[in-house]
Design a protein around this motif. Structure first.
Motif, PDB file in Angstrom:
ATOM      1  N   ALA A 191     -38.729  -7.004 -20.841  1.00  0.00           N
ATOM      2  CA  ALA A 191     -39.849  -7.895 -20.485  1.00  0.00           C
ATOM      3  C   ALA A 191     -39.550  -8.694 -19.228  1.00  0.00           C
ATOM      4  O   ALA A 191     -40.473  -9.185 -18.570  1.00  0.00           O
ATOM      5  CB  ALA A 191     -40.161  -8.838 -21.647  1.00  0.00           C
ATOM      6  N   THR A 192     -38.278  -8.808 -18.878  1.00  0.00           N
ATOM      7  CA  THR A 192     -37.888  -9.563 -17.681  1.00  0.00           C
ATOM      8  C   THR A 192     -37.818  -8.678 -16.442  1.00  0.00           C
ATOM      9  O   THR A 192     -37.549  -9.175 -15.352  1.00  0.00           O
ATOM     10  CB  THR A 192     -36.517 -10.225 -17.897  1.00  0.00           C
ATOM     11  OG1 THR A 192     -35.515  -9.215 -18.051  1.00  0.00           O
ATOM     12  CG2 THR A 192     -36.531 -11.107 -19.127  1.00  0.00           C
ATOM     13  N   PHE A 193     -38.040  -7.376 -16.590  1.00  0.00           N
ATOM     14  CA  PHE A 193     -37.851  -6.421 -15.490  1.00  0.00           C
ATOM     15  C   PHE A 193     -39.047  -6.405 -14.544  1.00  0.00           C
ATOM     16  O   PHE A 193     -40.139  -6.869 -14.870  1.00  0.00           O
ATOM     17  CB  PHE A 193     -37.659  -5.004 -16.031  1.00  0.00           C
ATOM     18  CG  PHE A 193     -36.391  -4.779 -16.815  1.00  0.00           C
ATOM     19  CD1 PHE A 193     -35.467  -5.797 -17.002  1.00  0.00           C
ATOM     20  CD2 PHE A 193     -36.124  -3.545 -17.367  1.00  0.00           C
ATOM     21  CE1 PHE A 193     -34.311  -5.582 -17.727  1.00  0.00           C
ATOM     22  CE2 PHE A 193     -34.972  -3.315 -18.089  1.00  0.00           C
ATOM     23  CZ  PHE A 193     -34.054  -4.335 -18.277  1.00  0.00           C
ATOM     24  N   SER A 194     -38.838  -5.795 -13.383  1.00  0.00           N
ATOM     25  CA  SER A 194     -39.944  -5.502 -12.467  1.00  0.00           C
ATOM     26  C   SER A 194     -40.812  -4.403 -13.065  1.00  0.00           C
ATOM     27  O   SER A 194     -40.425  -3.734 -14.042  1.00  0.00           O
ATOM     28  CB  SER A 194     -39.399  -5.039 -11.116  1.00  0.00           C
ATOM     29  OG  SER A 194     -38.817  -3.744 -11.243  1.00  0.00           O
ATOM     30  N   GLY A 195     -41.986  -4.186 -12.465  1.00  0.00           N
ATOM     31  CA  GLY A 195     -42.888  -3.163 -12.978  1.00  0.00           C
ATOM     32  C   GLY A 195     -42.277  -1.778 -12.993  1.00  0.00           C
ATOM     33  O   GLY A 195     -42.405  -1.036 -13.973  1.00  0.00           O
ATOM     34  N   GLY A 196     -41.583  -1.414 -11.902  1.00  0.00           N
ATOM     35  CA  GLY A 196     -40.965  -0.095 -11.837  1.00  0.00           C
ATOM     36  C   GLY A 196     -39.846   0.066 -12.842  1.00  0.00           C
ATOM     37  O   GLY A 196     -39.668   1.140 -13.433  1.00  0.00           O
ATOM     38  N   GLU A 197     -39.062  -0.990 -13.061  1.00  0.00           N
ATOM     39  CA  GLU A 197     -37.975  -0.941 -14.039  1.00  0.00           C
ATOM     40  C   GLU A 197     -38.528  -0.824 -15.460  1.00  0.00           C
ATOM     41  O   GLU A 197     -38.009  -0.070 -16.282  1.00  0.00           O
ATOM     42  CB  GLU A 197     -37.102  -2.184 -13.897  1.00  0.00           C
ATOM     43  CG  GLU A 197     -36.292  -2.208 -12.604  1.00  0.00           C
ATOM     44  CD  GLU A 197     -35.723  -3.588 -12.291  1.00  0.00           C
ATOM     45  OE1 GLU A 197     -34.847  -3.666 -11.426  1.00  0.00           O
ATOM     46  OE2 GLU A 197     -36.173  -4.582 -12.906  1.00  0.00           O
ATOM     47  N   GLN A 198     -39.590  -1.564 -15.747  1.00  0.00           N
ATOM     48  CA  GLN A 198     -40.222  -1.464 -17.059  1.00  0.00           C
ATOM     49  C   GLN A 198     -40.741  -0.050 -17.301  1.00  0.00           C
ATOM     50  O   GLN A 198     -40.601   0.494 -18.402  1.00  0.00           O
ATOM     51  CB  GLN A 198     -41.374  -2.467 -17.164  1.00  0.00           C
ATOM     52  CG  GLN A 198     -40.930  -3.913 -17.235  1.00  0.00           C
ATOM     53  CD  GLN A 198     -42.097  -4.871 -17.362  1.00  0.00           C
ATOM     54  OE1 GLN A 198     -43.254  -4.466 -17.285  1.00  0.00           O
ATOM     55  NE2 GLN A 198     -41.798  -6.145 -17.555  1.00  0.00           N
ATOM     56  N   GLN A 199     -41.329   0.526 -16.270  1.00  0.00           N
ATOM     57  CA  GLN A 199     -41.872   1.868 -16.442  1.00  0.00           C
ATOM     58  C   GLN A 199     -40.774   2.877 -16.732  1.00  0.00           C
ATOM     59  O   GLN A 199     -40.961   3.801 -17.527  1.00  0.00           O
ATOM     60  CB  GLN A 199     -42.663   2.278 -15.192  1.00  0.00           C
ATOM     61  CG  GLN A 199     -43.401   3.596 -15.331  1.00  0.00           C
ATOM     62  CD  GLN A 199     -44.534   3.541 -16.355  1.00  0.00           C
ATOM     63  OE1 GLN A 199     -44.616   2.632 -17.165  1.00  0.00           O
ATOM     64  NE2 GLN A 199     -45.386   4.539 -16.327  1.00  0.00           N
ATOM     65  N   ARG A 200     -39.617   2.702 -16.126  1.00  0.00           N
ATOM     66  CA  ARG A 200     -38.507   3.621 -16.393  1.00  0.00           C
ATOM     67  C   ARG A 200     -38.033   3.497 -17.839  1.00  0.00           C
ATOM     68  O   ARG A 200     -37.632   4.490 -18.454  1.00  0.00           O
ATOM     69  CB  ARG A 200     -37.368   3.368 -15.412  1.00  0.00           C
ATOM     70  CG  ARG A 200     -37.604   4.033 -14.058  1.00  0.00           C
ATOM     71  CD  ARG A 200     -36.503   3.718 -13.075  1.00  0.00           C
ATOM     72  NE  ARG A 200     -36.786   2.499 -12.333  1.00  0.00           N
ATOM     73  CZ  ARG A 200     -35.913   1.910 -11.530  1.00  0.00           C
ATOM     74  NH1 ARG A 200     -34.688   2.397 -11.408  1.00  0.00           N
ATOM     75  NH2 ARG A 200     -36.249   0.814 -10.872  1.00  0.00           N
ATOM     76  N   VAL A 201     -38.085   2.292 -18.399  1.00  0.00           N
ATOM     77  CA  VAL A 201     -37.741   2.129 -19.811  1.00  0.00           C
ATOM     78  C   VAL A 201     -38.777   2.821 -20.689  1.00  0.00           C
ATOM     79  O   VAL A 201     -38.436   3.518 -21.658  1.00  0.00           O
ATOM     80  CB  VAL A 201     -37.623   0.635 -20.187  1.00  0.00           C
ATOM     81  CG1 VAL A 201     -37.388   0.477 -21.692  1.00  0.00           C
ATOM     82  CG2 VAL A 201     -36.496  -0.022 -19.407  1.00  0.00           C
ATOM     83  N   ASN A 202     -40.070   2.651 -20.371  1.00  0.00           N
ATOM     84  CA  ASN A 202     -41.120   3.362 -21.101  1.00  0.00           C
ATOM     85  C   ASN A 202     -40.872   4.862 -21.104  1.00  0.00           C
ATOM     86  O   ASN A 202     -40.996   5.533 -22.130  1.00  0.00           O
ATOM     87  CB  ASN A 202     -42.484   3.092 -20.456  1.00  0.00           C
ATOM     88  CG  ASN A 202     -43.129   1.810 -20.926  1.00  0.00           C
ATOM     89  OD1 ASN A 202     -42.769   1.274 -21.962  1.00  0.00           O
ATOM     90  ND2 ASN A 202     -44.074   1.317 -20.164  1.00  0.00           N
ATOM     91  N   ILE A 203     -40.557   5.392 -19.940  1.00  0.00           N
ATOM     92  CA  ILE A 203     -40.316   6.837 -19.804  1.00  0.00           C
ATOM     93  C   ILE A 203     -39.103   7.252 -20.628  1.00  0.00           C
ATOM     94  O   ILE A 203     -39.127   8.261 -21.343  1.00  0.00           O
ATOM     95  CB  ILE A 203     -40.141   7.203 -18.325  1.00  0.00           C
ATOM     96  CG1 ILE A 203     -41.477   7.024 -17.583  1.00  0.00           C
ATOM     97  CG2 ILE A 203     -39.641   8.643 -18.169  1.00  0.00           C
ATOM     98  CD1 ILE A 203     -41.346   7.020 -16.080  1.00  0.00           C
ATOM     99  N   ALA A 204     -38.034   6.472 -20.529  1.00  0.00           N
ATOM    100  CA  ALA A 204     -36.812   6.804 -21.273  1.00  0.00           C
ATOM    101  C   ALA A 204     -37.090   6.838 -22.772  1.00  0.00           C
ATOM    102  O   ALA A 204     -36.640   7.754 -23.476  1.00  0.00           O
ATOM    103  CB  ALA A 204     -35.718   5.794 -20.953  1.00  0.00           C
ATOM    104  N   ILE A 205     -37.823   5.850 -23.277  1.00  0.00           N
ATOM    105  CA  ILE A 205     -38.114   5.792 -24.712  1.00  0.00           C
ATOM    106  C   ILE A 205     -38.859   7.044 -25.162  1.00  0.00           C
ATOM    107  O   ILE A 205     -38.535   7.642 -26.198  1.00  0.00           O
ATOM    108  CB  ILE A 205     -38.930   4.524 -25.042  1.00  0.00           C
ATOM    109  CG1 ILE A 205     -38.043   3.278 -24.895  1.00  0.00           C
ATOM    110  CG2 ILE A 205     -39.508   4.593 -26.443  1.00  0.00           C
ATOM    111  CD1 ILE A 205     -38.802   1.970 -24.986  1.00  0.00           C
ATOM    112  N   SER A 206     -39.853   7.471 -24.411  1.00  0.00           N
ATOM    113  CA  SER A 206     -40.640   8.639 -24.816  1.00  0.00           C
ATOM    114  C   SER A 206     -39.878   9.947 -24.658  1.00  0.00           C
ATOM    115  O   SER A 206     -39.978  10.841 -25.500  1.00  0.00           O
ATOM    116  CB  SER A 206     -41.939   8.709 -24.015  1.00  0.00           C
ATOM    117  OG  SER A 206     -42.831   7.712 -24.442  1.00  0.00           O
ATOM    118  N   PHE A 207     -39.091  10.055 -23.598  1.00  0.00           N
ATOM    119  CA  PHE A 207     -38.462  11.342 -23.322  1.00  0.00           C
ATOM    120  C   PHE A 207     -37.195  11.598 -24.120  1.00  0.00           C
ATOM    121  O   PHE A 207     -36.755  12.740 -24.214  1.00  0.00           O
ATOM    122  CB  PHE A 207     -38.218  11.500 -21.819  1.00  0.00           C
ATOM    123  CG  PHE A 207     -39.427  11.967 -21.074  1.00  0.00           C
ATOM    124  CD1 PHE A 207     -39.612  13.303 -20.766  1.00  0.00           C
ATOM    125  CD2 PHE A 207     -40.416  11.078 -20.687  1.00  0.00           C
ATOM    126  CE1 PHE A 207     -40.741  13.746 -20.100  1.00  0.00           C
ATOM    127  CE2 PHE A 207     -41.549  11.489 -20.021  1.00  0.00           C
ATOM    128  CZ  PHE A 207     -41.711  12.840 -19.718  1.00  0.00           C
TER     129      PHE A 207
END
Length: 233
Positions: free
Chosen positions: A148-164
């Motif tokens: 939640a403290t990350f930048s938008g791009g960093e948050q998106q990479r976490v989203n991607i990691a969780i799904s993949f």
């Protein structure tokens, strides 16, 4: 039964309650996505591309038709299923990468990814999480920090990691590369190709035509399912 996602005569309207206005958004959408396909929805902004993904994930309730998700002996109609059936499908069959962060507050990025990896049956979930975050170029200094403290791009990479790191046979991707730089976009393209080769059925939206052309096995023109512009009050 191979992994598949099938839309049959799906319709969707939105009601603006303040004005009593009805907006017809999707009309008789019929198409399917099979294992080892990456079908990309195309059409102008507002045509209903993201709406179709949200319908498939059960975030929106369809007003008509069927949305069938299947894998192995499991078959679920997302359009008519109750909350329990939809949650079960999300756990076992269908995963969704949105443009927005959706994680548990105050839980570190590595733990979030590892939890999904463990639920998917990976023998070394922590190692899988770390490898995936590293592959997506998320600095190791952030792995133990809540996203939640990350930048938008960093948050998106976490989203991607969780799904993949999951092993869901159906993937829904809503602009997964929107906030990413070129090197990380290349990583996402590689991850999509790996999932497709492993037998996943993928339905996606990309505004970046180069990425779309790199991953799409075929395109689906959403304007075929867009009713004439008409507002009913």
């Amino acid at each position: 039964m191979d992994a598949h996602l099938i839309f049959e005569d799906v319709t969707k309207t939105f009601v603006l309650h303040q004005r009593g206005t009805v907006l017809d958004v999707i009309d008789n959408a019929s198409f399917s996505v099979r294992a080892q396909e990456c079908a990309v929805l195309t059409g102008p902004s507002g045509a209903g591309k993201s709406t179709l993904l949200r319908l498939a994930y059960g975030n929106y309730r369809a007003d008509g038709g069927r949305i069938l998700t299947g894998h192995g002996d499991t078959l679920t109609d997302i359009a008519t299923g109750d909350a329990r059936a939809i949650l079960k499908a999300r756990r076992r069959t269908i995963s969704y990468v949105s443009q927005f962060l959706s994680v548990i507050p105050r839980v570190a990025a590595e733990h979030l990814v590892a939890a999904t990896a463990e639920a998917a049956g990976h023998k070394t979930p922590r190692a899988v999480a770390r490898d995936t975050l590293a592959r997506l170029n998320l600095p190791e200094t952030l792995w133990q920090v809540p996203p939640a403290t990350f930048s938008g791009g960093e948050q998106q990479r976490v989203n991607i990691a969780i799904s993949f790191v999951g092993r869901h046979p159906i993937l829904l991707l809503d602009e997964p590369t929107a906030s990413l730089d070129a090197p990380n976009c290349e990583v996402v393209v590689e991850l999509i190709e790996e999932k497709r080769a492993a037998g996943c059925a993928i339905l996606a939206v990309f505004h970046d035509s180069a990425i779309r052309d790199a991953v799409a096995t075929r395109c689906i023109d959403v304007t075929k399912f867009t009713p004439p512009t008409e507002v009913t009050a």
